[in-house]
Scaffold this motif. Structure first.
Motif, short mmCIF file in Angstrom:
data_model
loop_
_atom_site.label_atom_id
_atom_site.label_comp_id
_atom_site.label_asym_id
_atom_site.label_seq_id
_atom_site.Cartn_x
_atom_site.Cartn_y
_atom_site.Cartn_z
N SER A 80 58.78 62.82 22.43
CA SER A 80 57.79 62.62 23.15
C SER A 80 58.16 61.47 24.31
CB SER A 80 56.60 61.99 22.48
OG SER A 80 56.03 62.76 21.39
N VAL A 81 57.62 62.06 25.49
CA VAL A 81 57.69 61.40 26.77
C VAL A 81 56.40 60.56 26.87
CG1 VAL A 81 58.10 61.11 29.43
CG2 VAL A 81 59.21 62.99 27.65
N VAL A 82 56.55 59.08 26.96
CA VAL A 82 55.19 58.22 27.25
C VAL A 82 55.39 57.32 28.31
CG1 VAL A 82 53.78 56.79 25.65
CG2 VAL A 82 55.16 58.43 24.34
N GLN A 83 54.57 57.03 29.02
CA GLN A 83 54.45 56.21 30.00
C GLN A 83 54.45 54.67 29.33
OE1 GLN A 83 51.88 56.21 33.44
NE2 GLN A 83 51.42 58.20 32.74
N LYS A 84 55.27 53.76 29.91
CA LYS A 84 55.41 52.42 29.29
C LYS A 84 54.07 51.57 29.28
CE LYS A 84 57.58 47.83 30.03
NZ LYS A 84 58.56 46.91 30.78
N ARG A 85 53.13 51.84 30.17
CA ARG A 85 51.97 51.24 30.29
C ARG A 85 51.13 51.35 28.80
NH1 ARG A 85 47.54 54.15 34.15
NH2 ARG A 85 48.47 56.42 33.90
N TYR A 86 51.59 52.64 28.15
CA TYR A 86 50.67 52.69 26.76
C TYR A 86 51.47 52.32 25.77
CZ TYR A 86 48.10 55.96 29.97
OH TYR A 86 47.33 56.19 31.01
N CYS A 87 52.86 51.83 26.23
CA CYS A 87 53.75 51.46 24.85
C CYS A 87 53.64 49.77 24.71
CB CYS A 87 55.09 51.80 25.16
SG CYS A 87 55.49 53.66 25.32
N ASN A 88 53.41 49.02 26.12
CA ASN A 88 53.54 47.64 25.89
C ASN A 88 52.37 47.29 27.15
OD1 ASN A 88 53.95 44.87 25.40
ND2 ASN A 88 56.14 45.11 26.26
N PRO A 89 51.37 46.88 27.07
CA PRO A 89 50.64 46.85 25.74
C PRO A 89 50.24 48.14 25.03
CG PRO A 89 49.03 46.11 27.36
CD PRO A 89 50.34 46.47 27.98
N PHE A 90 50.38 48.13 23.49
CA PHE A 90 50.10 49.43 23.03
C PHE A 90 48.76 49.83 23.01
CE2 PHE A 90 48.66 51.46 18.88
CZ PHE A 90 49.66 52.46 18.84
N ALA A 91 48.50 51.08 23.53
CA ALA A 91 47.42 51.90 23.55
C ALA A 91 47.25 53.17 22.27
CB ALA A 91 47.08 52.54 24.95
N TYR A 92 45.97 52.89 21.58
CA TYR A 92 45.69 53.86 20.54
C TYR A 92 44.25 54.50 20.66
CZ TYR A 92 45.66 55.46 15.67
OH TYR A 92 45.59 56.23 14.70
N PRO A 93 44.16 55.98 20.41
CA PRO A 93 45.44 56.86 20.40
C PRO A 93 46.30 56.85 21.68
CG PRO A 93 43.10 58.04 19.55
CD PRO A 93 42.81 56.51 20.50
N THR A 94 47.48 57.09 21.39
CA THR A 94 48.49 56.66 22.66
C THR A 94 48.72 57.93 23.39
OG1 THR A 94 49.72 55.44 20.84
CG2 THR A 94 50.73 56.06 23.15
#
Length: 257
Positions: A80-94
């Protein structure tokens, strides 16, 4: 060495296609956790980017990764390719920008343009993947894990892994080894607080669940290692699944209001 070369080529594809938007490339799953089986394991990767990626860049990335995926035996890449702003801080559902596994290969080949344009959304599974990265992950390229990934709250992690086992009473009949070991590692997490591999979860369950299930779990672990299919009655499978689901229900975190 074969896999090191594959990882290097995957990273080079990401660097070439995402350029200065690329934050890092991170290996998780069975390879990172030390229980990879080339006969039946995915190569699990998360690519983190700084901001959105254009469809043109994603199309070129997919074109190159498909060629690389053709070189991998059996299950191939899952990423999966994910933007950093959803990884740190963590966002859910991502939210994710792009996803691929062999299960989607036919769809991609049938219409690459549509695949790239529509394969985005939110994925609860990413909470579990990020937890594995935080505990076992391998940096293939880029920022260190603590910079790229925030802490995944325990309730988000549990909700993520619960999605895989909530229908276990039915799923265990057709997908016995995967479902059994997922049940085991969710039960182990609730008891120990540790994020475990399928093998470690199975070892814990064999030693800690009622002894009546010990031989069954031992057989499942053997089949997980060898790739053989277990010979277990449907009644025994359903009994085990219902026992562990009840155990999980009794011990699961209390939902927040």
């Amino acid at each position: 060495m074969i896999y090191d070369k594959l990882f290097d080529e995957f990273v080079q594809c990401a660097r070439d296609c995402f350029n200065n938007r690329l934050v890092g490339v991170y290996l998780h799953g069975s390879y990172a956790m030390g229980c990879f089986n080339p006969k039946k394991s995915d190569i699990d990767i998360i690519v983190v980017t700084d901001g959105e990626i254009s469809d043109g860049c994603k199309a070129e990335f997919m074109r190159r990764i498909i060629r690389l995926d053709d070189c991998v035996a059996n299950k191939g890449f899952e990423f999966s390719v994910v933007q950093k702003r959803y990884c740190n801080p963590f966002a859910y559902p991502t939210p994710f920008e792009l996803h691929y596994s062999r299960a989607h290969k036919a769809r991609y080949l049938a219409d690459p343009h549509n695949y790239v344009a529509t394969m985005r959304g939110e994925d609860k599974d990413l909470a579990a993947h990020f937890t594995v990265i935080n505990n076992y992950g391998i940096v293939l390229y880029g920022a260190k894990i603590s910079d790229a990934f925030g802490i995944v709250p325990s309730d988000c992690f549990f909700d993520s892994v619960y999605q895989d086992i909530k229908n276990a009473s039915e799923d265990i009949i057709g997908n016995t080894v995967y479902t059994t070991l997922n049940l085991c590692r969710v039960a182990a997490y609730l008891n120990t607080g540790r994020c475990m591999s399928k093998k470690d979860g199975g070892d814990w369950a064999r030693d800690n669940l009622p002894s009546v299930y010990a031989d069954f779990i031992t057989e499942i672990l053997r089949c997980y290692s060898t790739g053989e299919l277990p010979t277990v009655s449907a009644a025994a499978l359903t009994d085990f699944a219902e026992y562990v689901l009840n155990y999980i229900d009794r011990n699961k975190p209390i939902a927040k209001e």
